[in-house]
Write an enzyme that holds these catalytic residues in place. Sequence first.
Site, mmCIF file in Angstrom:
data_model
loop_
_atom_site.group_PDB
_atom_site.id
_atom_site.type_symbol
_atom_site.label_atom_id
_atom_site.label_comp_id
_atom_site.label_asym_id
_atom_site.label_seq_id
_atom_site.Cartn_x
_atom_site.Cartn_y
_atom_site.Cartn_z
ATOM 1 N N ASN A 88 0.832 -1.206 0.000
ATOM 2 C CA ASN A 88 0.000 0.000 0.000
ATOM 3 C C ASN A 88 0.867 1.257 0.000
ATOM 4 O OD1 ASN A 88 -2.333 -1.664 0.417
ATOM 5 N ND2 ASN A 88 -1.781 -1.787 2.574
ATOM 6 N N HIS A 101 6.832 -1.288 2.838
ATOM 7 C CA HIS A 101 6.822 -2.683 3.262
ATOM 8 C C HIS A 101 5.829 -3.451 2.406
ATOM 9 C CE1 HIS A 101 3.719 -0.662 5.642
ATOM 10 N NE2 HIS A 101 3.093 -1.828 5.743
#
Length: 139
Positions: A88, A101
Site C-alpha cells: 500500500n 513494506h
Amino acid sequence: MIKDDCIFCKLANGLIPTNVLYEDEDFTVILDAAPAARGHALIIPKQHSDNLYELPDETAAKVLPLAKKIAGALKETFNCDGVNVLQNNEEAAGQSVFHFHTHIIPRYKKDLLSLLWSPGKPDEKEQAEICSKMKDAIH
C-alpha cells in the site's frame, strides 16, 4: 538512511525485538504484529523509504524475488490455498506505517478476508485517453 522516529526502521534493524523469519543485508522479514491470517509476514527494507515512489530501483528489484521465497515458505508451512502479496502507498490506499513494506498473507478458500473489488465497466474512449496520458508519464 534510517529514520530515528520510524518504527519499521527500528524493527528491520533489530533495535526492537520481533519475530524475524528471514534477514539479509537489505531486508528483514517479520511476522505482522496484527496479522490478517496466521503466518502473515512483512518484508521490510532496512533502509528507509516512505513508499514505493521513493524506493530505490535496486531495492525494488529485490522485493519480488524475496516475496516469492516467503510465499513458498508459507505454502509449504501452512498448506494454504493461495497467497496475497500486498503493498500500500499513502493513506488513501491503506498505508498506515510510512516505511515501504510488503505484506505476504496466506489465504484459504473459506477464509473471511476480503481484498477484492467489483470489476468496473470502462468506457473504451476513456481507456484510450488514460492509456495515452499514462504512456507520457512513464519514463
